[in-house]
Design a protein around this motif. Structure first.
Motif, PDB file in Angstrom:
ATOM      1  N   ILE A   2       0.833  -1.203   0.000  1.00 56.20           N
ATOM      2  CA  ILE A   2       0.000   0.000   0.000  1.00 56.20           C
ATOM      3  C   ILE A   2       0.865   1.249   0.000  1.00 56.20           C
ATOM      4  O   ILE A   2       0.562   2.236  -0.687  1.00 56.20           O
ATOM      5  CB  ILE A   2      -0.953  -0.028   1.212  1.00 56.20           C
ATOM      6  CG1 ILE A   2      -2.038  -1.093   1.004  1.00 56.20           C
ATOM      7  CG2 ILE A   2      -1.589   1.352   1.432  1.00 56.20           C
ATOM      8  CD1 ILE A   2      -2.919  -1.324   2.204  1.00 56.20           C
ATOM      9  N   ALA A   3       1.955   1.225   0.761  1.00 56.63           N
ATOM     10  CA  ALA A   3       2.862   2.376   0.782  1.00 56.63           C
ATOM     11  C   ALA A   3       3.445   2.632  -0.608  1.00 56.63           C
ATOM     12  O   ALA A   3       3.596   3.787  -1.029  1.00 56.63           O
ATOM     13  CB  ALA A   3       3.985   2.143   1.790  1.00 56.63           C
ATOM     14  N   GLU A   4       3.762   1.579  -1.338  1.00 57.62           N
ATOM     15  CA  GLU A   4       4.283   1.740  -2.703  1.00 57.62           C
ATOM     16  C   GLU A   4       3.231   2.371  -3.609  1.00 57.62           C
ATOM     17  O   GLU A   4       3.542   3.265  -4.415  1.00 57.62           O
ATOM     18  CB  GLU A   4       4.715   0.382  -3.255  1.00 57.62           C
ATOM     19  CG  GLU A   4       5.934  -0.210  -2.573  1.00 57.62           C
ATOM     20  CD  GLU A   4       6.304  -1.563  -3.148  1.00 57.62           C
ATOM     21  OE1 GLU A   4       5.662  -1.985  -4.146  1.00 57.62           O
ATOM     22  OE2 GLU A   4       7.220  -2.213  -2.605  1.00 57.62           O
ATOM     23  N   ILE A   5       1.973   1.927  -3.499  1.00 54.43           N
ATOM     24  CA  ILE A   5       0.893   2.508  -4.296  1.00 54.43           C
ATOM     25  C   ILE A   5       0.709   3.979  -3.927  1.00 54.43           C
ATOM     26  O   ILE A   5       0.560   4.853  -4.799  1.00 54.43           O
ATOM     27  CB  ILE A   5      -0.419   1.726  -4.077  1.00 54.43           C
ATOM     28  CG1 ILE A   5      -0.271   0.293  -4.568  1.00 54.43           C
ATOM     29  CG2 ILE A   5      -1.583   2.420  -4.798  1.00 54.43           C
ATOM     30  CD1 ILE A   5      -1.430  -0.609  -4.180  1.00 54.43           C
ATOM     31  N   MET A   6       0.748   4.271  -2.642  1.00 56.06           N
ATOM     32  CA  MET A   6       0.608   5.642  -2.187  1.00 56.06           C
ATOM     33  C   MET A   6       1.713   6.527  -2.774  1.00 56.06           C
ATOM     34  O   MET A   6       1.463   7.658  -3.206  1.00 56.06           O
ATOM     35  CB  MET A   6       0.648   5.666  -0.654  1.00 56.06           C
ATOM     36  CG  MET A   6       0.255   6.987  -0.030  1.00 56.06           C
ATOM     37  SD  MET A   6       0.232   6.876   1.792  1.00 56.06           S
ATOM     38  CE  MET A   6      -1.181   5.805   2.048  1.00 56.06           C
ATOM     39  N   LEU A  39       1.183   9.802  -5.195  1.00 53.22           N
ATOM     40  CA  LEU A  39       1.634  11.102  -4.715  1.00 53.22           C
ATOM     41  C   LEU A  39       2.899  11.590  -5.412  1.00 53.22           C
ATOM     42  O   LEU A  39       3.297  12.748  -5.236  1.00 53.22           O
ATOM     43  CB  LEU A  39       1.878  11.038  -3.200  1.00 53.22           C
ATOM     44  CG  LEU A  39       0.663  10.669  -2.332  1.00 53.22           C
ATOM     45  CD1 LEU A  39       1.051  10.602  -0.871  1.00 53.22           C
ATOM     46  CD2 LEU A  39      -0.475  11.656  -2.545  1.00 53.22           C
ATOM     47  N   GLY A  40       3.530  10.718  -6.193  1.00 50.94           N
ATOM     48  CA  GLY A  40       4.746  11.103  -6.891  1.00 50.94           C
ATOM     49  C   GLY A  40       5.917  11.336  -5.973  1.00 50.94           C
ATOM     50  O   GLY A  40       6.740  12.235  -6.195  1.00 50.94           O
ATOM     51  N   ARG A  41       6.033  10.506  -4.949  1.00 54.73           N
ATOM     52  CA  ARG A  41       7.121  10.649  -3.974  1.00 54.73           C
ATOM     53  C   ARG A  41       7.397   9.299  -3.355  1.00 54.73           C
ATOM     54  O   ARG A  41       6.631   8.333  -3.536  1.00 54.73           O
ATOM     55  CB  ARG A  41       6.747  11.661  -2.891  1.00 54.73           C
ATOM     56  CG  ARG A  41       5.450  11.309  -2.180  1.00 54.73           C
ATOM     57  CD  ARG A  41       5.051  12.317  -1.117  1.00 54.73           C
ATOM     58  NE  ARG A  41       5.908  12.220   0.049  1.00 54.73           N
ATOM     59  CZ  ARG A  41       5.609  12.776   1.218  1.00 54.73           C
ATOM     60  NH1 ARG A  41       4.491  13.487   1.367  1.00 54.73           N
ATOM     61  NH2 ARG A  41       6.423  12.661   2.247  1.00 54.73           N
ATOM     62  N   LEU A  84      -7.114   6.621  -3.490  1.00 63.87           N
ATOM     63  CA  LEU A  84      -6.127   7.653  -3.183  1.00 63.87           C
ATOM     64  C   LEU A  84      -6.187   8.791  -4.200  1.00 63.87           C
ATOM     65  O   LEU A  84      -6.055   9.971  -3.833  1.00 63.87           O
ATOM     66  CB  LEU A  84      -4.727   7.051  -3.141  1.00 63.87           C
ATOM     67  CG  LEU A  84      -4.453   6.131  -1.939  1.00 63.87           C
ATOM     68  CD1 LEU A  84      -3.130   5.408  -2.133  1.00 63.87           C
ATOM     69  CD2 LEU A  84      -4.450   6.927  -0.645  1.00 63.87           C
ATOM     70  N   LEU A  85      -6.387   8.472  -5.454  1.00 68.15           N
ATOM     71  CA  LEU A  85      -6.511   9.521  -6.479  1.00 68.15           C
ATOM     72  C   LEU A  85      -7.729  10.396  -6.177  1.00 68.15           C
ATOM     73  O   LEU A  85      -7.684  11.616  -6.339  1.00 68.15           O
ATOM     74  CB  LEU A  85      -6.624   8.903  -7.861  1.00 68.15           C
ATOM     75  CG  LEU A  85      -5.331   8.357  -8.459  1.00 68.15           C
ATOM     76  CD1 LEU A  85      -5.629   7.512  -9.700  1.00 68.15           C
ATOM     77  CD2 LEU A  85      -4.373   9.511  -8.820  1.00 68.15           C
TER      78      LEU A  85
END
Length: 313
Positions: free
Chosen positions: A209-213, A217-219, A305-306
């Motif tokens: 999930i952190a990778e998707i986030m 977010l582009g970071r 998230l989007l």
């Protein structure tokens, strides 16, 4: 349809507000029970809902909210008092002849749960069952809104923290649950007495999930597992000086401001035990109930998230 009036409790929260919206779109008259008057309850009023105020532990307030109601959605926050609130709601619903109730339970609800909250949810299900009312229980996995309350952490660094390890689950958005709730309440008879576990479309670990986030977010976003005591400290610090809200996105992070010390301890005891359940696979799974009952597929983590990217700005 016009003769059917539906009560939605927790109406300013993630699932309640979505349920109000969905029912109104289907043409139902909705009474929304909120805990207090604020900008969220004002939005419900502006959208045409009849908004009333009260606490689910106040029996007379519950009786008043249910007068003239045919169907209802019941949801109670993660705090002490659930079984009492359930018994009072069931009694008041029987008094006015409510013909269907959707009850928000938990995926972890079971009779041998070590979480006090999950055990209370299992008992609350049984109280509703004993009442003889037509009650449909929903048992969602972890809400996608969890990811929003992690947003303050990312304002302080590149790491999100949680008490979870290698377990997987498919986060489910409040709006997807709202469509399921509205779908059941629109035609409750086929669902009589059923228990529906609810999931998003794809299982993930929190590291995934952190990778998707991070992609959204582009970071760079990393996930770090921490003990429940450290998690409580981090969330309290991250929520400092942020506005009070009463939805799933802030239910946990603002616990010190929204509950008593006893309520905070109750919540953290629950989170500590269900984190173990999560590692052991209890929250895993997927199914098609959201699409079958709610009318469209559930949001993926990326889609969610989007849609809510502004929370992270």
């Amino acid at each position: 349809m016009a003769a059917t009036k539906i009560l939605v409790t927790g109406a300013t929260g993630a699932t309640g507000s979505a349920t109000v919206k969905e029912l109104q779109q289907r043409g139902y008259e909705v009474r929304a029970l909120a805990h207090r008057q604020d900008e969220r309850s004002e939005r419900l009023q502006q959208a045409g809902a009849e908004v009333v105020f009260g606490d689910l532990l106040d029996f007379e307030a519950v009786r008043s909210a249910l007068k003239g109601i045919q169907r209802a959605y019941f949801v109670y926050p993660i705090r002490p008092g659930l079984v009492q609130a359930t018994a009072q709601f069931a009694q008041a619903a029987k008094e006015v002849g409510v013909d269907a109730v959707v009850n928000m339970s938990q995926k972890s609800a079971r009779e041998d749960s070590l979480s006090n909250s999950a055990l209370q949810h299992w008992l609350a299900e049984r109280v509703f069952d004993w009442s003889g009312l037509n009650v449909i229980h929903i048992r969602p996995t972890y809400f996608a809104e969890w990811l929003l309350y992690m947003a303050p952490m990312l304002k302080q660094g590149d790491t999100i923290y949680g008490p979870f390890t290698t377990g997987r689950h498919a986060p489910i958005a409040g709006e997807d649950q709202g469509r399921v709730i509205a779908g059941i309440l629109s035609n409750p008879e086929p669902h009589r007495g059923k228990i529906y576990p609810l999931y998003g479309p794809v299982e993930h670990t929190y590291a995934e999930i952190a990778e998707i986030m991070g992609r959204v977010l582009g970071r760079t976003v990393r996930y770090q597992n921490v003990p429940i005591e450290k998690f409580a400290q981090i969330t309290a610090q991250a929520a400092a000086d942020r506005p009070q809200r009463n939805d799933a996105a802030s239910m946990y992070a603002e616990t010190d401001r929204l509950t008593s010390r006893a309520g905070n301890e109750y919540l953290m005891q629950h989170l500590g035990e269900v984190a173990i359940d999560h590692t052991n696979g209890l929250f895993a799974g997927t199914n098609n109930y959201v699409e079958e009952i709610g009318g469209r597929p559930p949001l993926s983590v990326e889609q969610f998230l989007l849609k809510h990217r502004s929370f992270f700005n």
